[in-house]
Design a protein around this motif. Structure first.
Motif, mmCIF file in Angstrom:
data_model
loop_
_atom_site.group_PDB
_atom_site.id
_atom_site.type_symbol
_atom_site.label_atom_id
_atom_site.label_comp_id
_atom_site.label_asym_id
_atom_site.label_seq_id
_atom_site.Cartn_x
_atom_site.Cartn_y
_atom_site.Cartn_z
ATOM 1 N N UNK A 78 78.268 32.858 67.519
ATOM 2 C CA UNK A 78 79.576 32.620 66.898
ATOM 3 C C UNK A 78 80.302 33.932 66.605
ATOM 4 N N UNK A 79 79.560 35.027 66.508
ATOM 5 C CA UNK A 79 80.126 36.282 66.033
ATOM 6 C C UNK A 79 80.257 37.358 67.102
ATOM 7 N N UNK A 80 79.399 37.311 68.108
ATOM 8 C CA UNK A 80 79.397 38.348 69.133
ATOM 9 C C UNK A 80 78.897 37.746 70.445
ATOM 10 N N UNK A 81 79.455 38.208 71.550
ATOM 11 C CA UNK A 81 78.985 37.687 72.842
ATOM 12 C C UNK A 81 77.661 38.357 73.197
ATOM 13 N N UNK A 82 76.846 37.658 73.920
ATOM 14 C CA UNK A 82 75.530 38.191 74.290
ATOM 15 C C UNK A 82 75.644 39.447 75.149
ATOM 16 N N UNK A 83 76.706 39.535 75.932
ATOM 17 C CA UNK A 83 76.900 40.703 76.790
ATOM 18 C C UNK A 83 77.099 41.984 75.967
ATOM 19 N N UNK A 84 77.561 41.840 74.721
ATOM 20 C CA UNK A 84 77.791 42.997 73.859
ATOM 21 C C UNK A 84 76.507 43.516 73.214
ATOM 22 N N UNK A 85 75.452 42.745 73.282
ATOM 23 C CA UNK A 85 74.197 43.121 72.637
ATOM 24 C C UNK A 85 73.227 43.724 73.644
ATOM 25 N N UNK A 86 72.403 44.628 73.163
ATOM 26 C CA UNK A 86 71.396 45.230 74.041
ATOM 27 C C UNK A 86 70.073 44.477 73.915
ATOM 28 N N UNK A 87 70.174 43.160 73.960
ATOM 29 C CA UNK A 87 69.005 42.295 73.867
ATOM 30 C C UNK A 87 68.933 41.465 75.136
ATOM 31 N N UNK A 88 67.750 41.385 75.707
ATOM 32 C CA UNK A 88 67.545 40.555 76.881
ATOM 33 C C UNK A 88 67.190 39.148 76.404
ATOM 34 N N UNK A 89 68.172 38.246 76.431
ATOM 35 C CA UNK A 89 67.944 36.871 75.989
ATOM 36 C C UNK A 89 67.166 36.139 77.069
ATOM 37 N N UNK A 90 65.955 35.792 76.721
ATOM 38 C CA UNK A 90 65.097 35.062 77.654
ATOM 39 C C UNK A 90 64.202 34.136 76.855
ATOM 40 N N UNK A 91 63.217 33.578 77.467
ATOM 41 C CA UNK A 91 62.368 32.564 76.839
ATOM 42 C C UNK A 91 61.658 33.008 75.570
ATOM 43 N N UNK A 92 61.482 34.300 75.371
ATOM 44 C CA UNK A 92 60.700 34.753 74.228
ATOM 45 C C UNK A 92 61.540 35.195 73.028
ATOM 46 N N UNK A 93 62.857 35.010 73.065
ATOM 47 C CA UNK A 93 63.717 35.470 71.968
ATOM 48 C C UNK A 93 63.955 34.337 70.970
ATOM 49 N N UNK A 94 63.532 34.577 69.744
ATOM 50 C CA UNK A 94 63.784 33.662 68.638
ATOM 51 C C UNK A 94 64.760 34.342 67.688
ATOM 52 N N UNK A 95 65.663 33.564 67.117
ATOM 53 C CA UNK A 95 66.594 34.100 66.135
ATOM 54 C C UNK A 95 66.088 33.748 64.741
ATOM 55 N N UNK A 96 65.897 34.758 63.917
ATOM 56 C CA UNK A 96 65.522 34.551 62.521
ATOM 57 C C UNK A 96 66.777 34.808 61.708
ATOM 58 N N UNK A 97 67.169 33.818 60.898
ATOM 59 C CA UNK A 97 68.455 33.919 60.229
ATOM 60 C C UNK A 97 68.478 33.226 58.885
ATOM 61 N N UNK A 98 69.499 33.525 58.136
ATOM 62 C CA UNK A 98 69.792 32.840 56.866
ATOM 63 C C UNK A 98 68.643 32.912 55.871
ATOM 64 N N UNK A 99 68.037 34.088 55.746
ATOM 65 C CA UNK A 99 67.037 34.265 54.696
ATOM 66 C C UNK A 99 67.777 34.158 53.362
ATOM 67 N N UNK A 100 67.447 33.143 52.589
ATOM 68 C CA UNK A 100 68.226 32.824 51.391
ATOM 69 C C UNK A 100 67.312 32.503 50.221
ATOM 70 N N UNK A 101 67.660 33.031 49.059
ATOM 71 C CA UNK A 101 66.984 32.681 47.813
ATOM 72 C C UNK A 101 68.028 32.171 46.827
ATOM 73 N N UNK A 102 67.699 31.120 46.097
ATOM 74 C CA UNK A 102 68.630 30.611 45.100
ATOM 75 C C UNK A 102 68.810 31.650 44.016
#
Length: 108
Positions: A78-102
């Protein structure tokens, strides 16, 4: 008195609480999103994440989302295109996100 923190995968009922906490933290508190009447902030229907939750005395106090390579997209798309990142998006890439504490569980 210290209570043990329990770690588990989110259930459908805890996902509803996560949506509410996400609204409180990311919309109402931080202003990253607009607030809304139902006070819920949901993932887009195209992001398939699982959540790992932390509870204390049966109260959800935090969570983190993990999006697998099987998801049609990642939240970061939603924020950046994959082409702008130096990450090879393939089967082994997991996104860890929204680490949140109340709010009352933050700090030392």
């Amino acid at each position: 008195m210290n209570h043990k923190i329990q770690i588990a995968l989110a259930t459908e009922s805890s996902k509803a609480i996560i949506d509410h906490i996400r609204h409180n933290v990311y919309a109402a508190e931080l202003g990253q999103f607009s607030t809304n009447a139902d006070e819920k902030l949901r993932d887009g229907t195209d992001v398939n994440s699982i959540y790992i939750i932390a509870t204390e005395q049966n109260k959800l106090i935090g969570f983190v989302g993990i999006t697998s390579p099987d998801s049609p997209c990642y939240s970061i798309d939603k924020y950046v295109s994959r082409e702008e990142l130096s990450v090879n998006f393939k089967e082994s890439v997991y996104e860890v996100r929204a680490l949140t504490a109340v709010d009352d569980s933050r700090g030392t």
